[in-house]
Design an enzyme around this catalytic site. Structure first.
Site, mmCIF file in Angstrom:
data_model
loop_
_atom_site.group_PDB
_atom_site.id
_atom_site.type_symbol
_atom_site.label_atom_id
_atom_site.label_comp_id
_atom_site.label_asym_id
_atom_site.label_seq_id
_atom_site.Cartn_x
_atom_site.Cartn_y
_atom_site.Cartn_z
ATOM 1 C CG ASP A 149 -6.164 -7.174 2.247
ATOM 2 O OD1 ASP A 149 -6.581 -7.483 1.651
ATOM 3 O OD2 ASP A 149 -5.582 -5.858 1.730
ATOM 4 N NE ARG B 152 -3.157 -9.613 1.143
ATOM 5 C CZ ARG B 152 -2.419 -9.067 0.998
ATOM 6 N NH1 ARG B 152 -1.265 -9.150 1.142
ATOM 7 N NH2 ARG B 152 -1.866 -7.633 0.719
ATOM 8 C CE LYS C 86 -10.321 -7.161 0.105
ATOM 9 N NZ LYS C 86 -8.936 -5.403 0.129
ATOM 10 N N GLY D 294 -6.291 -3.507 -8.016
ATOM 11 C CA GLY D 294 -6.645 -2.673 -7.787
ATOM 12 C C GLY D 294 -6.949 -1.340 -7.141
ATOM 13 C CB SER E 206 -0.704 0.174 1.004
ATOM 14 O OG SER E 206 -1.902 -0.920 1.142
#
Length: 431
Positions: free
Chosen positions: A317, A391, A344, A95, A24
């Site tokens: 997440d 993930r 997601k 995203g 991020s």
């Protein structure tokens, strides 16, 4: 890395690793550096596919971005310095790139088009399109801007007070970035729960005034970003996989160095403590605007818990690997208020339940989460898949460390999106 891997049980995990830079924060550092005036140097940048998609998009808008080992240099020319791209802006699987860039492009003085991969084409963009249109943005796209491809004709924007129905840092960030391009007007985003605040923290580092209260953030238009140097802490979402591994693999002790412990992201640490994990958090002197710590995790005796409410945005997440953690806890673990998992990279409720069930977990899906019953011996002896979700892939790889029989992991390449050195680090710790 081959696309299909055979993974087997390990006897213990021990050692010290430094997880890659936060995804991020890496995205935002490139974007804000591109929007700023002057040279921004970014250390410990995540060289994953998603973040490199952000680099590619801004290069197409005329921004000079130099990548050396562990260092990215962005030559920003201010928002006005961005150029109309001659090519479509391909965000790949990201995203974050899509939604934050929408906020930047909405106020640009040119036309642009955004496209991504098949996963991005299924992810909802109207949650960003709607507030940006309220600000005056001109956005067209599939199903009236619900999905990519998206076409954005930059225009003059006005400030708004947006009550977001979801706690989403991507929605909040897109609106605030658009708000910086209004004519001295204020833009406020209020959320049902506070989402991660990397944008607010980093904007301040770039010289922007941001006002916050418990659930709102406000910026005033017309502010200019000033270049700065950024150190990207280790990504706690990546660290989560080895924190869970350290807790559930017998005879294990893992030290994770320089992990970001932003309080809007530390839900995984809260859950580990709630479940009784043997964990020590050792704060380090801040090298940046984000708090950092070393984290020591040891094999633990765990108990089930309930994860819901304000905690969910702090660990959204990490839920796939928390589900694995819960299979090794005594009693029932309930995860609820997590319907965001459905939008997601995959529908992570269905995917987590389906893949963990294949290897012997006692787990069932609910409308907004899942229920896991432990402690369960995981059998393995199955072909499982990441379904293209990084993930899910890493969660299954950690699961293989404790399965009775080997598992065959398909579509393992997806892991490179956020943790290119994942298997290297797993091998380093394997004893």
């Amino acid at each position: 890395m081959t696309d299909v891997l055979k993974l087997s049980k390990v006897t213990s995990l021990a050692g010290t690793i430094e997880v890659p830079g936060d995804k991020s924060i890496s995205h935002r550092a490139v974007m804000f550096g591109a929007m700023a005036n002057g040279k921004t140097e970014i250390k410990n940048f995540l060289m994953g596919a998603d973040c490199l998609s952000t680099v590619s998009c801004f290069r197409k808008m005329g921004v000079s971005i130099d990548i050396q080992e562990g260092l990215v240099t962005v030559e920003g020319k201010g928002l006005e310095g961005l150029k109309e791209p001659s090519e479509i802006l391909d965000v790949g699987n990201s995203g974050t790139t899509t939604r934050l860039m929408m906020g930047i492009l909405a106020g640009a003085n040119f036309h642009s088009c955004i496209i991504g991969d098949e996963s991005i084409a299924r992810r909802p963009m109207s949650r960003v399109t709607k507030p940006l249109r309220m600000m005056g943005a001109k956005i067209d796209g599939r199903e009236d801007g619900q999905y990519t491809p998206l076409a954005i004709r930059g225009t003059s924007l006005k400030g708004i007070h947006y009550e977001s129905p979801v706690a989403s840092a991507q929605v909040k960030s897109a609106v605030l970035l658009a708000g910086l391009q209004t004519n001295l007007e204020e833009t406020t985003v209020t959320e049902p729960h506070k989402s991660r605040d990397h944008t607010e923290r980093m904007l301040r580092a770039f010289g922007v005034e941001v006002n916050e209260d418990e659930r709102s953030a406000t910026v005033k238009g017309g502010q200019r970003l000033k270049a700065t140097n950024i150190f990207v802490p280790g990504d706690i979402s990546s660290a989560a996989f080895f924190l869970v591994a350290g807790a559930i693999v017998p005879n294990s002790e893992i030290l994770l160095k320089n992990v970001g412990i932003n309080p809007t992201r530390t839900g995984i640490l809260d859950v580990l403590k709630m479940m009784g994990a043997t964990i020590e958090i050792i704060p380090q002197q801040d090298q940046t605007f984000e708090p950092i710590a070393d984290i020591l995790i040891k094999t633990s005796t765990l108990k089930g818990t309930t994860i819901s409410g304000d905690l969910i945005p702090k660990l959204i997440d990490e839920i796939p690997v928390i589900a694995l953690l819960a299979t090794q806890a005594e009693g029932e673990t309930i995860i609820k208020d997590a319907s965001e998992l459905k939008v997601k990279e995959t529908n992570r409720i269905d995917t987590v339940v389906g893949e963990l069930s294949k290897i012997g977990a006692t787990i069932k899906a609910t409308d907004d989460g899942m229920v896991i019953t432990g402690k369960t011996k995981l059998t393995g002896n199955a072909a499982v898949s990441s379904h293209g979700d990084h993930r899910i892939g890493m969660m299954l790889a950690i699961a293989s460390c404790i399965t009775d029989e080997p598992i065959e992991l398909h579509d393992s390449n997806a892991i490179g999106v956020s943790y290119p050195s994942f298997f290297e680090h797993l091998s380093l710790l394997t004893k």
